[in-house]
Design an enzyme around this catalytic site. Structure first.
Site, PDB file in Angstrom:
ATOM      1  N   LYS A 153       0.736  -1.199  -0.011  1.00  0.00           N
ATOM      2  CA  LYS A 153      -0.014   0.062  -0.050  1.00  0.00           C
ATOM      3  C   LYS A 153       1.002   1.275   0.092  1.00  0.00           C
ATOM      4  O   LYS A 153       2.042   1.283   0.456  1.00  0.00           O
ATOM      5  CB  LYS A 153      -0.904  -0.109   1.201  1.00  0.00           C
ATOM      6  CG  LYS A 153      -2.210   0.804   1.022  1.00  0.00           C
ATOM      7  CD  LYS A 153      -3.279  -0.115   0.277  1.00  0.00           C
ATOM      8  CE  LYS A 153      -4.552   0.943   0.242  1.00  0.00           C
ATOM      9  NZ  LYS A 153      -5.463   0.036  -0.253  1.00  0.00           N
TER      10      LYS A 153
HETATM   11  P1  NAD Z   1     -13.032   7.969  -2.398  1.00  0.00           P
HETATM   12  O1  NAD Z   1     -12.121   8.705  -2.140  1.00  0.00           O
HETATM   13  O2  NAD Z   1     -13.411   7.540  -3.763  1.00  0.00           O
HETATM   14  O3  NAD Z   1     -14.457   7.943  -1.460  1.00  0.00           O
HETATM   15  C1  NAD Z   1     -14.204   8.327  -0.032  1.00  0.00           C
HETATM   16  C2  NAD Z   1     -15.627   8.665   0.330  1.00  0.00           C
HETATM   17  O4  NAD Z   1     -15.606   8.788   1.801  1.00  0.00           O
HETATM   18  C3  NAD Z   1     -15.942  10.134   0.016  1.00  0.00           C
HETATM   19  O5  NAD Z   1     -17.436  10.184  -0.498  1.00  0.00           O
HETATM   20  C4  NAD Z   1     -15.775  10.927   1.282  1.00  0.00           C
HETATM   21  O6  NAD Z   1     -16.466  12.091   1.180  1.00  0.00           O
HETATM   22  C5  NAD Z   1     -16.298   9.953   2.175  1.00  0.00           C
HETATM   23  N1  NAD Z   1     -15.808  10.223   3.579  1.00  0.00           N
HETATM   24  C6  NAD Z   1     -14.496  10.579   4.135  1.00  0.00           C
HETATM   25  N2  NAD Z   1     -14.805  10.644   5.414  1.00  0.00           N
HETATM   26  C7  NAD Z   1     -16.129  10.211   5.641  1.00  0.00           C
HETATM   27  C8  NAD Z   1     -16.760  10.339   7.086  1.00  0.00           C
HETATM   28  N3  NAD Z   1     -16.339  10.475   8.218  1.00  0.00           N
HETATM   29  N4  NAD Z   1     -18.055  10.218   7.095  1.00  0.00           N
HETATM   30  C9  NAD Z   1     -18.704   9.843   5.979  1.00  0.00           C
HETATM   31  N5  NAD Z   1     -18.101   9.803   4.693  1.00  0.00           N
HETATM   32  C10 NAD Z   1     -16.914  10.110   4.707  1.00  0.00           C
HETATM   33  O7  NAD Z   1     -12.307   6.550  -1.935  1.00  0.00           O
HETATM   34  P2  NAD Z   1     -12.934   4.946  -2.370  1.00  0.00           P
HETATM   35  O8  NAD Z   1     -11.625   4.624  -3.186  1.00  0.00           O
HETATM   36  O9  NAD Z   1     -14.255   4.734  -2.443  1.00  0.00           O
HETATM   37  O10 NAD Z   1     -12.309   4.161  -0.873  1.00  0.00           O
HETATM   38  C11 NAD Z   1     -13.339   4.045   0.458  1.00  0.00           C
HETATM   39  C12 NAD Z   1     -12.739   2.760   1.265  1.00  0.00           C
HETATM   40  O11 NAD Z   1     -12.558   1.574   0.560  1.00  0.00           O
HETATM   41  C13 NAD Z   1     -11.440   3.220   1.809  1.00  0.00           C
HETATM   42  O12 NAD Z   1     -11.270   2.463   2.907  1.00  0.00           O
HETATM   43  C14 NAD Z   1     -10.479   2.044   0.819  1.00  0.00           C
HETATM   44  O13 NAD Z   1      -9.152   1.723   1.280  1.00  0.00           O
HETATM   45  C15 NAD Z   1     -11.350   0.894   0.514  1.00  0.00           C
HETATM   46  N6  NAD Z   1     -11.091   0.390  -0.739  1.00  0.00           N
HETATM   47  C16 NAD Z   1     -11.154   0.952  -1.994  1.00  0.00           C
HETATM   48  C17 NAD Z   1     -11.032   0.082  -3.088  1.00  0.00           C
HETATM   49  C18 NAD Z   1     -11.077   0.894  -4.557  1.00  0.00           C
HETATM   50  O14 NAD Z   1     -10.977   0.336  -5.495  1.00  0.00           O
HETATM   51  N7  NAD Z   1     -11.280   2.302  -4.565  1.00  0.00           N
HETATM   52  C19 NAD Z   1     -10.825  -1.096  -2.942  1.00  0.00           C
HETATM   53  C20 NAD Z   1     -11.014  -1.891  -1.834  1.00  0.00           C
HETATM   54  C21 NAD Z   1     -11.144  -0.994  -0.466  1.00  0.00           C
END
Ligand code: NAD
Length: 418
Positions: free
Chosen positions: A109
């Site tokens: 990561k």
């Molecule tokens: P992103 O940046 O696209 O979206 C994050 C979202 O969370 C945004 O809408 C933001 O406003 C919101 N957010 C942040 N803090 C918040 C809070 N306290 N309360 C409510 N909403 C809040 O990120 P993402 O890629 O969707 O990733 C989200 C999670 O999923 C992370 O934990 C990431 O590690 C995990 N993840 C992502 C992927 C991927 O393919 N992008 C894959 C596996 C896991």
């Protein structure tokens, strides 16, 4: 002082792998230490020339945790709260996730501690390429393959690929996954994590007897994972009654119009400003009267403070590490079904694997094939986890850890632990 997220991740590892008796199974191999210490942690200064000529100094990280089963693989996060311990925890979960899905990668990561959305487009490009240049000798399609995570997308992957190409003078498409389709990305990668979350929810609904067409859901976080999860749930006939983002939440008990909400947020609106719903406090999302809750924002969202208020029967961890140990304990005592992160959000890395396969072959699949293969692997892993939980009378997270860790330990001894 509260424990850091990596210490918490290790504590969970030791708790869930105790019954595997790694020391007895692999005498002299120091297997627990082998599996809980990263292979390499890189911490670096990144100086960014701002558009106004000033220089912003940030900390950047890449943790390559384990490559016993294949090249390191893991996303890149640009967020002010990024720290070495957070990146280590995320890299640690990553190698378990690839093992659980049985795809031929290890885990890594990366991240930069920066308020990324506040940067201009030109500053974002300079920062991303600077970060990629620092890592240029340790990443590669058979070495370590980055992908998007919080605040990064196909655009950042395209910049990383270009930085590598400028230095090495040649293309290497498999250097990153989640890149634009026009540059060798896979169709379906952008929505793969959310699609995988919903495949897991369908499997779990069958097991616990939940009729999805008469169910309601709430989704915390409306970024890549949250918005795609909400969209696919709505397509299945689930009423998505509340979603939140960092600024607030929106509720509509009749069910939100998710495609319309997506148009609204893509145009720059906060979910709480969506006119076809009632704006509410972002923390209220946890107490919504729903059947399914999808935490899809950041770590430590479900805690001792709010777990008791959760009414949902099924919690699908779209985010990495969204439930603290105390939060998980409360959910378990209330008989909730929790689909653990290393299973539930593995759709992203699975389609990243498909992208890497397509890049190696230079032969590209259509979306129907991507979805079909994704479903096959997600359903297979879900069933393995449910069966393991039943066999050992344990929670789904422990079952997932047992399967993943056994696979990595076997690979480690197979190649000779040193
Ligand atoms: P992103 O940046 O696209 O979206 C994050 C979202 O969370 C945004 O809408 C933001 O406003 C919101 N957010 C942040 N803090 C918040 C809070 N306290 N309360 C409510 N909403 C809040 O990120 P993402 O890629 O969707 O990733 C989200 C999670 O999923 C992370 O934990 C990431 O590690 C995990 N993840 C992502 C992927 C991927 O393919 N992008 C894959 C596996 C896991």
């Amino acid at each position: 002082m509260s424990q850091n997220v990596f210490d918490v991740a290790k504590e969970r590892f030791f708790r869930y792998t105790e019954k595997l008796q790694l020391n007895q199974r692999y005498p002299g191999a120091s297997m627990p230490e082998h599996l809980t210490e990263p292979d390499r942690s890189i911490e670096t200064r990144i100086s960014l020339k701002r558009d106004d000529g000033s220089v912003l100094v940030c900390r950047g990280y890449r943790v390559q945790f384990n490559d016993d089963r294949g090249p390191y693989k893991g996303g890149i996060r640009f967020h002010p709260a990024v720290s070495l311990n957070e990146v280590k925890a995320l890299a640690f979960w990553m190698y378990m996730k690839t093992a659980l899905l049985d795809i031929p990668f290890g885990g890594a990561k990366g991240g930069v501690a920066v308020d990324y959305p506040s940067l201009s487009l030109a500053e974002k490009e300079r920062l991303t390429k600077r970060y990629a240049t620092i890592l240029v000798d340790v990443i590669g399609s058979e070495r370590d393959i980055p992908a998007p995570d919080v605040n990064t997308s196909s655009q950042e992957m395209a910049w990383i690929m270009d930085a590598w190409r400028m230095i090495h003078g040649r293309y290497q498409r498999g250097i990153v996954t989640g890149k634009p389709v026009t540059m060798g990305g896979s169709v379906g990668r952008d929505t793969a994590t959310g699609r995988g979350v919903v495949f897991c929810i369908e499997e779990a609904a069958d097991v616990i007897g939940l009729d999805l067409t008469h169910s309601a859901a709430a989704v915390q976080g409306f970024g890549n994972v949250g918005s795609a999860s909400a969209r696919f749930l709505a397509e299945l006939g689930v009423r998505v009654v509340a979603v939140s983002d960092v600024h607030g939440a929106v509720r509509n008990l009749q069910g939100l119009d998710v495609p319309e909400l997506l148009r609204h947020t893509r145009a720059g609106g906060a979910v709480s400003e969506f006119p076809e719903g009632e704006a509410c406090d972002r923390e209220s999302i946890f107490a919504e009267d729903v059947d399914i809750l999808v935490p899809a924002a950041l770590e430590n969202a479900i805690t001792a403070e709010n777990a008791d208020s959760i009414k949902a029967r099924l919690i699908a961890e779209g985010a990495n590490g969204p439930t603290t140990i105390e939060g998980a304990h409360i959910l378990r005592s209330k008989g909730k079904t929790v689909l653990p992160d290393i299973l539930c959000n593995a759709g992203g890395v699975t389609v990243s694997y498909f992208e890497w396969v397509q890049n190696r072959q230079e032969f590209y699949w259509d979306e129907a094939k991507v979805d079909e293969e994704l479903k096959r692997l997600m359903v297979r892993s879900c069933r393995q986890v449910f069966a393991e939980a039943q066999r050992h009378d344990c929670c789904l997270r422990e079952a997932a850890y047992r399967i993943a860790i056994s696979r990595v330990a076997e690979a480690a001894v197979g190649r000779g632990v040193q």
